[in-house]
Write an enzyme that holds these catalytic residues in place. Structure first.
Site, PDB file in Angstrom:
ATOM      1  N   ASP A  68       7.885  -7.279   8.172  1.00 40.54           N
ATOM      2  CA  ASP A  68       6.655  -6.485   8.128  1.00 40.54           C
ATOM      3  C   ASP A  68       6.844  -5.174   7.357  1.00 40.54           C
ATOM      4  O   ASP A  68       5.916  -4.691   6.714  1.00 40.54           O
ATOM      5  CB  ASP A  68       6.206  -6.180   9.572  1.00 40.54           C
TER       6      ASP A  68
ATOM      7  N   HIS B 238       7.762  -2.313   2.287  1.00 35.78           N
ATOM      8  CA  HIS B 238       7.573  -0.860   2.181  1.00 35.78           C
ATOM      9  C   HIS B 238       8.903  -0.104   2.013  1.00 35.78           C
ATOM     10  O   HIS B 238       9.042   0.731   1.114  1.00 35.78           O
ATOM     11  CB  HIS B 238       6.844  -0.313   3.409  1.00 35.78           C
TER      12      HIS B 238
ATOM     13  N   HIS C 223       0.818  -1.225   0.000  1.00 38.36           N
ATOM     14  CA  HIS C 223       0.000   0.000   0.000  1.00 38.36           C
ATOM     15  C   HIS C 223       0.849   1.272   0.000  1.00 38.36           C
ATOM     16  O   HIS C 223       0.355   2.337  -0.348  1.00 38.36           O
ATOM     17  CB  HIS C 223      -1.013  -0.015   1.146  1.00 38.36           C
TER      18      HIS C 223
HETATM   19  C1  BG6 Z   1       1.572  -2.244   7.390  1.00 39.77           C
HETATM   20  C2  BG6 Z   1       2.345  -2.905   8.496  1.00 39.77           C
HETATM   21  O1  BG6 Z   1       1.845  -2.886   6.158  1.00 39.77           O
HETATM   22  O2  BG6 Z   1       1.947  -0.864   7.294  1.00 39.77           O
HETATM   23  C3  BG6 Z   1       2.093  -2.176   9.815  1.00 39.77           C
HETATM   24  O3  BG6 Z   1       1.931  -4.257   8.618  1.00 39.77           O
HETATM   25  C4  BG6 Z   1       2.371  -0.700   9.676  1.00 39.77           C
HETATM   26  O4  BG6 Z   1       2.894  -2.742  10.855  1.00 39.77           O
HETATM   27  C5  BG6 Z   1       1.645  -0.126   8.465  1.00 39.77           C
HETATM   28  O5  BG6 Z   1       1.932  -0.062  10.871  1.00 39.77           O
HETATM   29  C6  BG6 Z   1       2.059   1.320   8.218  1.00 39.77           C
HETATM   30  O6  BG6 Z   1       1.233   1.858   7.214  1.00 39.77           O
HETATM   31  P1  BG6 Z   1       0.807   3.389   7.204  1.00 39.77           P
HETATM   32  O7  BG6 Z   1       0.028   3.543   5.955  1.00 39.77           O
HETATM   33  O8  BG6 Z   1       0.013   3.603   8.454  1.00 39.77           O
HETATM   34  O9  BG6 Z   1       2.076   4.169   7.221  1.00 39.77           O
END
Ligand code: BG6
Length: 485
Positions: A235, A240, A178
């Site tokens: 994770d 990311h 995402h």
């Molecule tokens: C998720 C992780 O993919 O992304 C989480 O599993 C994390 O641990 C989250 O908190 C962070 O996403 P965002 O959009 O809140 O920065």
């Protein structure tokens, strides 16, 4: 921000795991917001599928609650919500049972785009894909959306890819990270490839190092059992932070095209150096006042899982030789902040007397919050006293730059779900990319597991363990302070 909403073609989105947390927090609210914006057609349908024995009304209640909780009040419009709910229905289905599949086949329309969204644990991906195939539901107009985690290592990711490939073509598979749906992450490509200013400097000749930070204030309360098997490396870093690194480091693709872009990202991942154990720091947050420690949150007193990781990695190619990339991410840190700092080198020769401060330029791309970027430049401090130099930011905050009529920055999921319907895979990970990311991550994790030692502990509300600061200090560099504006 100017609204340029173009409605997408009609679709049936079949949401497996429709009663789960991600559906409530992200997927259903994002669909609703696209409906409100006029992008989701009025004959498009959301078909919830999960094991619970619910009827359509029961599911609509769940959707209504989710919208009540996760859509901001300014976007909650009673009439629009009811219209949206009228487009939602439900079928009880279990990947391991026969019941429900024929009903699903009848419910979906032949002439609509069909998106099967797997918002379920990865162990169910294969069986679900197989059911779709064996019941003749998967076809050319079908798309498959799969959530992370995509495997837990190279072997499991490969198996998943193989499983999905039995029923779907790669061109039909949309693997979600995402972060790629975040506006500011896409902006990174605009900054790099739509300006003449940066590209000539974007290499080892002018850049000293790059820092990528994703720090969070949340802990792992409520999801400890998942997180404890995962840790920050699996994770956050494998996906990311890896994506952020790729977009920062990749060569310009010839066109903004899904495969061209993903080819370039893949080349970066394959050029990553192995990380030696001296170049990684793992951390685990300790209890602080009333706030439980990581092991309490994870309900595992012996846990050696990291809630923080910092590491240094090199990229073996012409552009980046000798430019270290420092990555760090952690839970329960002092501030929620995601940013990329491009730290340029100092001028090769100074004609001014220095006052001891580094005057090297830096470009900070703020992904969240306070989305924007700033470029630090050195100027003369106005006034008498000789040629005194100071660093000042040329600051661009999206909210200011795009004017007071700016819309709220859409959630990453809104963009990604609409891209699935449009058939645009640019912001989704390809199978080989995910495998390459695991191939780089696996040896790091294996080395920890073989050693079996505990991560360094750190206090909550800080920037992580001291050892992470030392990782930079020993190279005569320092992390940008999390509290610095
Ligand atoms: C998720 C992780 O993919 O992304 C989480 O599993 C994390 O641990 C989250 O908190 C962070 O996403 P965002 O959009 O809140 O920065």
């Amino acid at each position: 921000m100017v609204s340029r909403t173009i409605p997408v073609d009609t679709f049936d989105l079949i949401l497996f795991g429709a009663t789960g947390d991600l559906a409530a927090r992200k997927i259903l609210p994002s669909l609703y917001r696209r409906f409100l914006a006029g992008q989701m057609p009025e004959d498009a349908r959301v078909i919830g599928a999960a094991r619970s024995e619910l009827d359509d009304e029961g599911f609509r209640e769940i959707v209504r609650d989710a919208l009540g909780e996760f859509v901001s009040p300014s976007k909650r419009d009673g009439d629009t919500i009811e219209k949206f709910l009228a487009q939602c229905s439900y079928i009880p289905i279990d990947a391991k049972e026969e019941a429900g599949w024929d009903a699903l086949k009848e419910r979906i329309r032949d002439d609509a785009i069909k998106a099967f969204y797997f918002s379920v644990g990865p162990s169910i991906f294969g069986p679900l894909a197989e059911r779709l195939r064996s019941h003749g539901i998967a076809g050319p107009k079908c798309r498959l959306v799969v959530e992370k985690p995509f495997g837990t290592d190279l072997e499991t990711a490969r198996k998943l890819n193989d499983n999905l490939a039995e029923s779907f073509d790669e061109a039909q598979i949309y693997r979600i990270d995402h972060f790629l749906g975040k506006e500011t992450v896409q902006n990174l490509m605009a900054v790099r490839f739509a300006n003449v200013l940066f590209e000539p400097l974007w290499n080892e000749r002018y850049i000293d190092h790059v820092q990528i930070t994703v720090s969070e204030t949340v802990g792992v309360t409520g999801r400890g059992s998942y997180y404890d098997r995962s840790g920050a490396m699996r994770d956050m870093v494998q996906n990311h932070l890896m994506q952020l690194l790729c977009l920062t480091a990749m060569e310009p693709p010839n066109r903004y095209d899904a495969d061209m872009l993903r080819d370039e990202k893949l080349k970066v991942i394959r050029a990553l150096d192995p990380v030696s154990k001296e170049d990684v720091v793992r951390g685990q947050y300790k209890a602080s006042g009333e706030q439980p420690s990581y092991v309490q949150d994870a309900e595992n007193p012996d846990s050696r899982t990291e809630s923080f990781v910092a590491l240094k990695v090199g990229i073996s190619n012409w552009r980046w030789k000798h430019v270290p990339f420092y990555l760090r991410t952690g839970k329960r840190m002092s501030r929620r902040l995601s940013e990329i700092v491009i730290q340029f080198k100092e001028t090769s020769h100074s004609i001014f007397e220095r006052d001891g401060l580094s005057k090297a330029n830096s470009l900070t791309i703020r992904l969240q919050p306070d989305e924007g970027m700033d470029l630090s430049v050195t100027i003369k401090e106005p006034g008498p006293g000789g040629m005194r130099l100071v660093n000042v930011p040329l600051d661009m905050t999206f909210a200011d730059a795009l004017g007071p009529d700016g819309e709220e920055i859409p959630d990453a999921y809104e963009r990604l779900i609409m891209d699935v319907i449009r058939g645009n895979q640019t912001l989704f990970m390809r199978g080989d990319e995910v495998e390459a990311a695991w191939a780089w991550t696996d040896p790091i994790i294996e080395e920890w597991e073989a050693r079996g030692d505990r991560p360094a502990s750190y206090s909550q509300g800080t920037s992580g363990p001291e050892e992470a600061l030392a990782l930079m200090h020993r190279d005569n560099r320092r992390w940008r302070d999390l509290e610095e504006e």
